[in-house]
Scaffold this motif. Sequence first.
Motif, PDB file in Angstrom:
ATOM      1  N   SER A  21       0.825  -1.212   0.000  1.00 52.05           N
ATOM      2  CA  SER A  21       0.000   0.000   0.000  1.00 52.05           C
ATOM      3  C   SER A  21       0.855   1.256   0.000  1.00 52.05           C
ATOM      4  O   SER A  21       0.579   2.214  -0.728  1.00 52.05           O
ATOM      5  CB  SER A  21      -0.929  -0.002   1.218  1.00 52.05           C
ATOM      6  OG  SER A  21      -1.641   1.207   1.300  1.00 52.05           O
ATOM      7  N   VAL A  22       1.912   1.260   0.825  1.00 48.23           N
ATOM      8  CA  VAL A  22       2.796   2.431   0.901  1.00 48.23           C
ATOM      9  C   VAL A  22       3.491   2.665  -0.434  1.00 48.23           C
ATOM     10  O   VAL A  22       3.638   3.810  -0.880  1.00 48.23           O
ATOM     11  CB  VAL A  22       3.835   2.261   2.036  1.00 48.23           C
ATOM     12  CG1 VAL A  22       4.909   3.338   1.950  1.00 48.23           C
ATOM     13  CG2 VAL A  22       3.144   2.335   3.392  1.00 48.23           C
ATOM     14  N   LEU A  23       3.919   1.589  -1.081  1.00 46.47           N
ATOM     15  CA  LEU A  23       4.542   1.725  -2.400  1.00 46.47           C
ATOM     16  C   LEU A  23       3.556   2.344  -3.396  1.00 46.47           C
ATOM     17  O   LEU A  23       3.927   3.201  -4.206  1.00 46.47           O
ATOM     18  CB  LEU A  23       5.011   0.361  -2.904  1.00 46.47           C
ATOM     19  CG  LEU A  23       6.236  -0.230  -2.203  1.00 46.47           C
ATOM     20  CD1 LEU A  23       6.497  -1.652  -2.695  1.00 46.47           C
ATOM     21  CD2 LEU A  23       7.471   0.642  -2.443  1.00 46.47           C
ATOM     22  N   ALA A  24       2.290   1.914  -3.310  1.00 40.53           N
ATOM     23  CA  ALA A  24       1.255   2.466  -4.200  1.00 40.53           C
ATOM     24  C   ALA A  24       1.015   3.940  -3.907  1.00 40.53           C
ATOM     25  O   ALA A  24       0.863   4.763  -4.828  1.00 40.53           O
ATOM     26  CB  ALA A  24      -0.040   1.676  -4.045  1.00 40.53           C
ATOM     27  N   VAL A  25       0.976   4.283  -2.615  1.00 43.74           N
ATOM     28  CA  VAL A  25       0.762   5.682  -2.209  1.00 43.74           C
ATOM     29  C   VAL A  25       1.922   6.555  -2.671  1.00 43.74           C
ATOM     30  O   VAL A  25       1.724   7.649  -3.218  1.00 43.74           O
ATOM     31  CB  VAL A  25       0.582   5.784  -0.680  1.00 43.74           C
ATOM     32  CG1 VAL A  25       0.645   7.241  -0.216  1.00 43.74           C
ATOM     33  CG2 VAL A  25      -0.746   5.167  -0.271  1.00 43.74           C
ATOM     34  N   ASN A  26       3.165   6.083  -2.462  1.00 43.00           N
ATOM     35  CA  ASN A  26       4.326   6.843  -2.912  1.00 43.00           C
ATOM     36  C   ASN A  26       4.325   6.998  -4.426  1.00 43.00           C
ATOM     37  O   ASN A  26       4.687   8.056  -4.961  1.00 43.00           O
ATOM     38  CB  ASN A  26       5.617   6.153  -2.461  1.00 43.00           C
ATOM     39  CG  ASN A  26       5.897   6.353  -0.983  1.00 43.00           C
ATOM     40  OD1 ASN A  26       5.452   7.318  -0.389  1.00 43.00           O
ATOM     41  ND2 ASN A  26       6.618   5.429  -0.381  1.00 43.00           N
ATOM     42  N   GLY A  27       3.905   5.931  -5.121  1.00 43.21           N
ATOM     43  CA  GLY A  27       3.808   6.014  -6.574  1.00 43.21           C
ATOM     44  C   GLY A  27       2.785   7.054  -7.004  1.00 43.21           C
ATOM     45  O   GLY A  27       3.027   7.838  -7.932  1.00 43.21           O
ATOM     46  N   GLY A  28       1.639   7.092  -6.311  1.00 41.07           N
ATOM     47  CA  GLY A  28       0.609   8.082  -6.619  1.00 41.07           C
ATOM     48  C   GLY A  28       1.066   9.500  -6.337  1.00 41.07           C
ATOM     49  O   GLY A  28       0.797  10.424  -7.122  1.00 41.07           O
TER      50      GLY A  28
END
Length: 420
Positions: A21-28
Amino acid sequence: MQLLSVIKSRKLTPEQLFMVSVLAVNGGNYLYNLILGRVLGPTQFADAAVLITFLLVLSFMAMTFQLVTAKFSVLFENAVFTNFIAKVYKQAFTVGVILGLLIIAFSSQLKALFNTSSSTMFVIFGCGVPLYFLMSVNRGAFQGKKAYKSLSITYQGEMLSRLIITLGLIFLFNIQSSAVIAIGIVLSFVFGMFPFKMKDLTLKKTKPLSLDYSKQIKNFFLLTAFYELTQIIINNSDILLVKHYFESYEAGLYASLALIGRIVYFIAWMFVMLLLPAVVELKKEGKETASVLFKYVGYIAVISIVIVLTCLSFPELIIKILFGEQYIAMAPLLWKYAIATSMFAISNIFAYYYLSLDKYVPVIISGVFGMLQMLLVIFFHESLEQVVHMQIIAMTLLLIIQLVFFKLEIRTQKNALSKD
């Protein structure tokens, strides 16, 4: 098809789900910044970078409340926890209101200090500050209780809403002002509040905590507040100083460099979120904690090496893909900036580890080198390259000192055990 069936059959642990989830948030968040950089261009992006930097500064300030909540959510239970969480919500909201009012009151001075085109963006941003502090306490409770699914939802809600609202306003209404960016940021705080337990936020007078508990909370709060201040200085002073000393075009170029180079720090942050409750819980149970530190330091070291080598090998390609040709002047500095952030990310893991154990020396060390970095940039800023070099010097020295302190601590513990 076989690979998909294996992935589906393997159930992710809450920690693994949170990391994804954190990787997705950072990507966003990266996508948000990259699109702004491309749409606005270097000069206008410099204003946006100031707002984004203010958001990062705010996140570090509010992180004090989040980490305090996370730690004592592990230690406290039942009625003690209920009184504690209600008290923290009230204190966080009060601090948020005061800080928000100060930003609004000094918006004109902030406009002049950072050479922005408008003071309105600071007024709008100030209105959302109290909400951000409430959101951080809410996240701290999820973090401490290891409710990683709910914690993931709050971060995803904030990121997705900011991305959709800001870009929607820009593209639908063709408005490219800093005020639009500020509106998107503030509205994202509302979505970041969910899920939220309203019962923990009460206007009723709470029962006072015992003197011993209050002392523990106060000491950890002050220690964490000081460390988050060093985080603000190290993470954001360079962008604000560059905005002050350089023209808007150069400041916009530097903002793009900082955004790409800091990817290692943002990845490292997810390990910090997992580190603190794990270390506090192991200490509570009387177990050794160094193995957790080694695991996360190893992860960050490997990630850092990969990112630095990638930036060194393909700097122009990375700049072109992420920001476009107009930012290509920053290509030679990309790997150097990545080195500085890598040194900081690794030393940061050591600092948060000792913060979890209530040891303050590494926090003071970080504060000293945070000030050193800022002073070096103040006195040596003839070019953007020199600014980056000053950061490499400060952060390399910080990591060396943190490693020396760790080695001395291990030696002290071994000597104490041999005497017993």
